[in-house]
Design a protein around this motif. Structure first.
Motif, PDB file in Angstrom:
ATOM      1  N   THR A  78       0.844  -1.178   0.110  1.00  0.00           N
ATOM      2  CA  THR A  78       0.005  -0.103   0.279  1.00  0.00           C
ATOM      3  C   THR A  78       0.918   1.280   0.049  1.00  0.00           C
ATOM      4  N   ASP A  79       2.063   1.265   0.481  1.00  0.00           N
ATOM      5  CA  ASP A  79       2.860   2.538   0.444  1.00  0.00           C
ATOM      6  C   ASP A  79       3.678   2.517  -0.783  1.00  0.00           C
ATOM      7  N   SER A  80       3.558   1.932  -1.872  1.00  0.00           N
ATOM      8  CA  SER A  80       4.390   1.782  -2.952  1.00  0.00           C
ATOM      9  C   SER A  80       3.981   2.982  -3.736  1.00  0.00           C
ATOM     10  N   SER A  81       4.314   2.877  -5.101  1.00  0.00           N
ATOM     11  CA  SER A  81       4.158   3.868  -6.157  1.00  0.00           C
ATOM     12  C   SER A  81       3.848   3.129  -7.440  1.00  0.00           C
ATOM     13  N   ALA A  82       3.238   3.769  -8.339  1.00  0.00           N
ATOM     14  CA  ALA A  82       2.676   3.251  -9.767  1.00  0.00           C
ATOM     15  C   ALA A  82       4.099   2.740 -10.410  1.00  0.00           C
ATOM     16  N   GLU A  83       5.093   3.606 -10.165  1.00  0.00           N
ATOM     17  CA  GLU A  83       6.288   3.465 -10.851  1.00  0.00           C
ATOM     18  C   GLU A  83       7.178   2.213 -10.517  1.00  0.00           C
ATOM     19  N   VAL A  99       0.468 -10.940 -13.666  1.00  0.00           N
ATOM     20  CA  VAL A  99      -0.772 -10.539 -13.055  1.00  0.00           C
ATOM     21  C   VAL A  99      -0.165  -9.862 -11.818  1.00  0.00           C
ATOM     22  N   VAL A 100      -0.683  -8.844 -11.524  1.00  0.00           N
ATOM     23  CA  VAL A 100      -0.278  -7.859 -10.343  1.00  0.00           C
ATOM     24  C   VAL A 100      -1.667  -7.981  -9.560  1.00  0.00           C
ATOM     25  N   VAL A 101      -1.598  -8.313  -8.404  1.00  0.00           N
ATOM     26  CA  VAL A 101      -2.597  -8.398  -7.432  1.00  0.00           C
ATOM     27  C   VAL A 101      -2.446  -7.392  -6.141  1.00  0.00           C
ATOM     28  N   GLY A 102      -3.320  -6.134  -6.213  1.00  0.00           N
ATOM     29  CA  GLY A 102      -2.923  -5.120  -5.421  1.00  0.00           C
ATOM     30  C   GLY A 102      -3.996  -4.479  -4.924  1.00  0.00           C
ATOM     31  N   HIS A 103      -3.719  -2.912  -4.659  1.00  0.00           N
ATOM     32  CA  HIS A 103      -4.404  -1.973  -3.972  1.00  0.00           C
ATOM     33  C   HIS A 103      -4.760  -0.958  -4.988  1.00  0.00           C
ATOM     34  N   GLN A 104      -5.919  -0.212  -4.262  1.00  0.00           N
ATOM     35  CA  GLN A 104      -6.277   1.149  -4.684  1.00  0.00           C
ATOM     36  C   GLN A 104      -5.779   1.966  -3.748  1.00  0.00           C
ATOM     37  N   PRO A 105      -5.327   3.392  -4.320  1.00  0.00           N
ATOM     38  CA  PRO A 105      -5.517   3.625  -5.479  1.00  0.00           C
ATOM     39  C   PRO A 105      -4.446   3.474  -6.728  1.00  0.00           C
ATOM     40  N   LEU A 106      -3.622   2.519  -6.144  1.00  0.00           N
ATOM     41  CA  LEU A 106      -2.317   2.246  -6.845  1.00  0.00           C
ATOM     42  C   LEU A 106      -2.394   1.695  -8.159  1.00  0.00           C
ATOM     43  N   LEU A 107      -3.281   0.701  -8.233  1.00  0.00           N
ATOM     44  CA  LEU A 107      -3.411  -0.019  -9.484  1.00  0.00           C
ATOM     45  C   LEU A 107      -4.122   0.982 -10.555  1.00  0.00           C
ATOM     46  N   GLY A 108      -5.073   1.798 -10.162  1.00  0.00           N
ATOM     47  CA  GLY A 108      -5.598   2.756 -10.992  1.00  0.00           C
ATOM     48  C   GLY A 108      -4.633   3.782 -11.427  1.00  0.00           C
ATOM     49  N   VAL A 110      -1.283   2.979 -11.831  1.00  0.00           N
ATOM     50  CA  VAL A 110      -0.692   2.279 -12.813  1.00  0.00           C
ATOM     51  C   VAL A 110      -0.959   2.313 -14.125  1.00  0.00           C
ATOM     52  N   ALA A 111      -2.658   2.030 -14.089  1.00  0.00           N
ATOM     53  CA  ALA A 111      -3.252   2.243 -15.479  1.00  0.00           C
ATOM     54  C   ALA A 111      -3.069   3.636 -15.907  1.00  0.00           C
ATOM     55  N   SER A 112      -3.424   4.560 -15.249  1.00  0.00           N
ATOM     56  CA  SER A 112      -3.413   6.076 -15.789  1.00  0.00           C
ATOM     57  C   SER A 112      -1.869   6.167 -16.420  1.00  0.00           C
ATOM     58  N   LEU A 113      -0.992   5.961 -15.417  1.00  0.00           N
ATOM     59  CA  LEU A 113       0.639   5.912 -16.021  1.00  0.00           C
ATOM     60  C   LEU A 113       0.870   5.479 -17.316  1.00  0.00           C
ATOM     61  N   ILE A 114       0.310   4.173 -17.522  1.00  0.00           N
ATOM     62  CA  ILE A 114       0.619   3.712 -18.940  1.00  0.00           C
ATOM     63  C   ILE A 114      -0.109   4.488 -19.785  1.00  0.00           C
ATOM     64  N   PHE A 115      -1.331   4.842 -19.561  1.00  0.00           N
ATOM     65  CA  PHE A 115      -2.106   5.504 -20.639  1.00  0.00           C
ATOM     66  C   PHE A 115      -1.822   6.873 -20.832  1.00  0.00           C
ATOM     67  N   SER A 116      -1.822   7.692 -19.876  1.00  0.00           N
ATOM     68  CA  SER A 116      -1.624   8.937 -20.060  1.00  0.00           C
ATOM     69  C   SER A 116      -0.259   9.742 -19.568  1.00  0.00           C
ATOM     70  N   GLY A 117       0.669   8.885 -19.012  1.00  0.00           N
ATOM     71  CA  GLY A 117       2.049   9.448 -18.668  1.00  0.00           C
ATOM     72  C   GLY A 117       1.857  10.006 -17.243  1.00  0.00           C
ATOM     73  N   THR A 118       0.694   9.957 -16.598  1.00  0.00           N
ATOM     74  CA  THR A 118       0.875  10.653 -15.339  1.00  0.00           C
ATOM     75  C   THR A 118      -0.018   9.532 -14.444  1.00  0.00           C
ATOM     76  N   ALA A 119       0.300   9.731 -12.926  1.00  0.00           N
ATOM     77  CA  ALA A 119      -0.249   8.749 -12.113  1.00  0.00           C
ATOM     78  C   ALA A 119      -1.515   9.462 -11.773  1.00  0.00           C
ATOM     79  N   GLN A 120      -2.865   9.294 -12.022  1.00  0.00           N
ATOM     80  CA  GLN A 120      -4.020   9.656 -11.642  1.00  0.00           C
ATOM     81  C   GLN A 120      -4.808   8.792 -10.982  1.00  0.00           C
ATOM     82  N   ASP A 121      -5.558   9.119 -10.431  1.00  0.00           N
ATOM     83  CA  ASP A 121      -6.542   8.052  -9.203  1.00  0.00           C
ATOM     84  C   ASP A 121      -7.702   7.387 -10.054  1.00  0.00           C
ATOM     85  N   TRP A 122      -7.277   6.617 -11.007  1.00  0.00           N
ATOM     86  CA  TRP A 122      -8.394   5.906 -11.728  1.00  0.00           C
ATOM     87  C   TRP A 122      -9.193   4.945 -11.002  1.00  0.00           C
ATOM     88  N   LYS A 123     -10.149   4.722 -11.047  1.00  0.00           N
ATOM     89  CA  LYS A 123     -10.842   3.679 -10.105  1.00  0.00           C
ATOM     90  C   LYS A 123     -10.894   2.372 -10.796  1.00  0.00           C
TER      91      LYS A 123
END
Length: 157
Positions: A78-83, A99-108, A110-123
């Motif tokens: 839970t204390d990690s980062s998308a990077e 397969v990554v089994v993890g937490h919100q908001p981190l997984l959102g 990660v997805a945001s960082l991949i698609f937009s280049g910034t780590a946003q809180d996607w749900k």
């Protein structure tokens, strides 16, 4: 590479102290959802894939529902980062499915960082799967292969 982000299923209520948070287990509903998604996901995954889980009890229990070997990785906690999560998964250069089994908001994030280049809180909803793929050098743009939750998985074949 294919990267599957699987949010842990419903867990017991949050306890303010960090150690207590790490020990939170799945509720009965969470266990049912993890089992349903795990059985479906097992049928979709290639036989050789890497499965990584946060060491938190609720993520370990969710990963166990897949019925495959997995490893716990501190970088998914839970204390990690998308990077850090992307680095642990080897995105985008890993040739295998991860397969990554993890937490919100981190997984959102990660997805945001991949698609937009910034780590946003996607749900990403509890017990849901967000499946991202990249064809590599021939077509490096990532795409969403599937986003599905436990309510729909039971209806898929």
């Amino acid at each position: 590479m294919e990267l599957i982000l699987w949010r842990h299923a419903e867990a017991e209520p949050h306890v303010p102290d960090r150690e207590g948070d790490q020990l939170r287990e799945l509720t009965a509903k969470g266990a049912r959802h993890a089992s349903r998604v795990g059985a479906w996901l097992d049928r979709q995954l290639p036989s050789h894939c890497r499965i990584l889980s946060s060491p938190a009890a609720r993520c370990v229990q969710t990963a166990q529902a897949l019925g495959r070997k997995f490893i716990t990785v501190e970088a998914l906690n839970t204390d990690s980062s998308a990077e850090r999560i992307l680095e642990a998964a080897g995105w985008p250069d890993n040739r295998h499915t991860v397969v990554v089994v993890g937490h919100q908001p981190l997984l959102g994030q990660v997805a945001s960082l991949i698609f937009s280049g910034t780590a946003q809180d996607w749900k990403i909803r509890k017990a849901s799967v967000f499946w991202i793929a990249s064809k590599g050098e021939e077509d490096p743009a990532p795409f969403v292969r599937l986003a599905v939750g436990p309510d729909i998985v039971g209806k898929l074949r």
